[in-house]
Each structure stands twice: as structure tokens, then as C-alpha cells.
Design an enzyme around this catalytic site. Structure first.
Site: not given
Length: 421
Positions: A144, A164, A244
């Protein structure tokens, strides 16, 4: 077949190794090399990894080393899972932005930029050494912020794909809710890394029946609870955002929460200390239950699937990956990196066409993609002004005074990792 895992001393590695051992029919690994400069951690992690391989009785050789060049020499694929600065740096990323009333998180906002600045130069150095050792090797990036790191790799001409676990996590949960095999779930997954929506949940493939309306009707409360968003908000969106998106849709609420509890970095550091104690037990030959709380659910399955497709030993024809845009989202530059469904094979990952997005998604994607472009420029060239511009561009910051203060704090907390500072 030889694979190398850079960052192999991570406490997460046994999850990855377990996937390689269980799914050897898909990805027949003959040699797996774990490389990490942290010798003590690597010894513990490597010992458990060998016992997992032996318990699964699937053959293959597992070695450990601190020598990156030896590890990647002859490798068919190199998997990157780095944390430059360790959990101590993550702790900083998650705390100092809160002083300005901004989200403190390791992959987005000011903390995410700090991680990108520390990480991109290190990853590019590793990738260049991979290219010198074996120019045909694929690089699979878990590191990341995946979108920015993958963009850096692709701009430098490396054979790289970013990965991911958000999409595979949704796929597994939706399949369980619908009572179908996960392999039957095809997601209309679109956006940027850690900024995505599920615009469709199709049965059997890209042309299958869209089960999203049914999923929202029957499991909407559960989904909303998992995302920690109000059910009415989910109904109004009519799609399923990744968790997120809560940083954007409920920013101030999240900041208040983060300011009143220990950081996730502190939680993970304590968990890692306990995991390393477990790994030291010579009788342990499977991943411990505690590892499930570490994060990264289903990463091993996604990693095997992607690596097998890139090397040509198997794998699913369609996978959600981070890949160069090349016109897929026409409102973004071609060299932007997007996270979408792609056709993956030994030639690489080619994004599938994406239906036109609504302005709500399109606007946020464009804004964050512009930030990522500026963030990469700051990571590659350094300088206070570039850091400031990236922070000012980020939708979670966007104010001159905040960007000024956060720039100074970012540099102060990361000076040892920034050659230009």
C-alpha cells in the site's frame, strides 16, 4: 517454478504460504523464497512456513534469505508486501493528521501520502533489481498504497499488476448471503484502490443476471452494518461502496472515533508480538486463528489466482486488479491506475469495459486520481511544494491551512525516510 516474496518476514506471510500450499494444483510452486532484512522475524516466520508446507505435503522447497538479488534471481514472479518504517511509521500516519481534524489512516489522506513517499523509492529500487536479474518476471504488488505504487511501477516500465483484497472479500460475503459458489459471483467493481463501488453483482460472469437489487433488499441491513454506514444511505446510493468510502461519506464521525481509541497500528503491533510468540512454537504447523484478525482476508487465494494467470498455470479468466487505465474510464488520463475487473493471462491484465459512471462516483474518482498523480510526483521528485500540492488536492484535506500544517508534520515525522528532506 520459483516465486519470491519480498517482505517475507511479515507476520501475515503464513496466510500467504498456506494458500500456496493448499492451491498447488493451480500454482505448482517448486521454490518459494521469503526475503526480508529482519533476520529474527524471518527465522520465526520461515520456520512456521516450512512446517505449513510439510503439513500440507505438497512438495516444493521453501527458503529464507536477506539477499534480495539472490532471492529474485530466476524467479517467475516476485510478490511485494512491504511496510517501510514498520508499525512505528504506521502509528505516526494514523495519529498526527488527527491533530488537524483530518482522518489518520495508513493508505489515504495525509497518512497515505506519507506511506507513499516512504515506499515508492524503495519499491522502484527493488523492481529495478528484479528487472536486472530476470526481465521476464512479473511483479505482483500488495504494498500500500497499491494504486500509487502500481502506477510508479508501470510508469517505470515494469511488468507489474497491483492487487487488493477488498473485491475478493466482497465476493465471498455476497456468495455466502446468496447461497452460491464464490466462483459464480462476478463483481462490477470500479474505482481506484481503496475507493471503489460494487455497481453490480452478477451470477456466472460479466453477462449474468445482476443480483445486486436482491442483495440490497435481502441483506442490506447486514451490509450497512459491516460498512458502518446508515441503511438509508446505502439505499439512496443503490450500489455498495467499499468500507474505505466511509472516510469520505462520514469523515467527521470517523475523526471523532479515531481520536478516542487506540490506533489500528497499536492494535496490530500487539497482535504481531503475540503471533511471533506463537510462530516460535515448533509444534505449530498451521496458521493460528489469531492471524485472521491481522487483516488481509482471502489475500492468499487472490494472490494464487493472479500469479497463476500471469505465469500461465491456471487461474480465473476475470479478476479485479489494479491496472493502467488506457481509456477504460475516459475522464482519467491513460496512465492512471484503476481498480476494475480485467482479463488476466500470461500477457498481463487488460481492463474490461466499464459502463458510464454516475457523477457521484466519477467526481470523487477524478479528484482522488488527481491527488495520486501529484502524490507520485512528490514521491519521485521530492520537495515541500510537491507534498503541499498533493495534500491540498486530496478531498479529505482540501484546505490551504490544513495542507500547510500537514506538510510540515509529514516531513518532520518521515525525515529519515525522505532522501530530499
Amino acid at each position: 517454478m520459483k516465486l519470491a516474496v519480498v517482505g517475507g518476514g511479515s507476520t501475515y506471510t503464513p496466510e500467504l504460504v498456506d494458500g500456496f500450499a493448499r492451491l498447488r494444483d493451480v500454482l505448482p510452486v517448486e521454490e518459494l523464497v521469503l526475503v526480508d532484512p529482519a533476520a529474527d522475524r524471518l527465522d520465526l516466520v520461515g520456520g512456521l512456513a516450512r512446517r505449513i508446507f510439510a503439513r500440507q505435503d505438497r512438495g516444493g522447497r521453501l527458503t529464507t534469505t536477506a539477499d534480495l538479488d539472490a532471492a529474485v534471481d530466476g524467479a517467475d514472479a516476485v510478490l511485494l508486501q512491504l511496510r517501510v518504517g514498520g508499525q512505528a511509521a504506521r502509528e505516526q500516519d494514523e495519529t498526527w493528521p488527527l491533530d488537524c481534524g483530518c482522518v489518520g489512516q495508513e493508505t489515504t489522506g495525509a497518512g497515505g501520502l506519507a506511506k507513499a513517499l516512504r515506499t515508492v523509492p524503495v519499491v522502484l529500487d527493488i523492481a529495478e533489481r528484479v528487472r536486472r536479474a530476470n526481465p521476464d518476471a512479473w511483479i505482483v504488488d500488495f504494498t500500500n498504497p497499491v494504486g500509487i505504487v502500481t502506477r510508479a511501477l508501470l510508469q517505470a516500465g515494469h511488468k507489474a499488476v497491483g492487487l487488493c483484497n477488498v473485491a475478493i472479500g466482497f465476493q465471498r460475503r455476497f456468495a455466502a448471503s446468496l447461497g452460491v459458489d464464490p466462483a459464480q459471483i462476478f463483481l462490477n467493481h470500479v474505482g481506484l484502490n481503496h475507493l471503489t463501488w460494487e455497481n453490480g453483482v452478477r451470477l456466472g460472469g460479466p453477462d449474468g443476471e445482476d443480483l445486486l437489487p436482491r442483495l440490497l433488499a435481502e441483506s442490506g441491513d447486514e451490509i450497512a452494518d459491516n460498512l458502518r454506514l446508515p441503511r438509508p444511505a446505502l439505499d439512496r446510493l443503490g450500489v455498495i461502496p467499499s468500507y474505505y468510502l466511509r472516510y469520505y461519506y462520514a469523515h467527521d464521525e470517523v475523526v471523532r472515533e479515531l481520536a478516542t481509541k487506540p490506533s489500528r497500528a497499536a492494535e496490530v503491533a500487539a497482535m504481531e508480538a503475540e503471533l511471533l510468540k506463537l510462530y516460535a512454537d515448533p509444534a505449530l504447523d498451521e496458521k493460528p486463528a489469531l492471524l485472521a484478525k491481522r487483516g488481509g482476508a482471502f489475500y492468499s487465494e487472490a494472490a494464487v489466482d493472479l500469479t497463476a494467470s500471469l505465469i500461465g498455470t491456471g487461474g480465473s479468466p476475470y479478476q479485479v486488479v489494479n491496472v493502467r487505465n488506457d481509456g477504460t474510464l475516459p475522464f482519467l488520463p491513460d496512465d492512471a491506475v484503476i481498480e476494475v475487473q480485467a482479463r488476466v493471462d500470461a500477457r498481463g491484465a487488460a481492463p474490461l469495459p466499464v459502463p458510464e459512471l454516475d457523477p457521484l462516483q466519477r467526481g470523487l474518482i477524478a479528484g482522488v486520481s488527481a491527488y495520486e498523480e501529484l502524490a507520485l510526483e512528490a514521491a519521485l521528485r521530492g520537495g515541500r511544494d510537491r507534498v503541499f500540492k498533493a495534500l491540498l488536492a486530496h478531498p479529505l484535506i482540501g484546505q490551504y491551512e490544513y495542507a500547510e500544517t500537514l506538510t510540515d508534520r509529514l516531513i518532520a515525522h518521515n525525515r529519515e525516510h525522505l532522501a530530499w528532506a
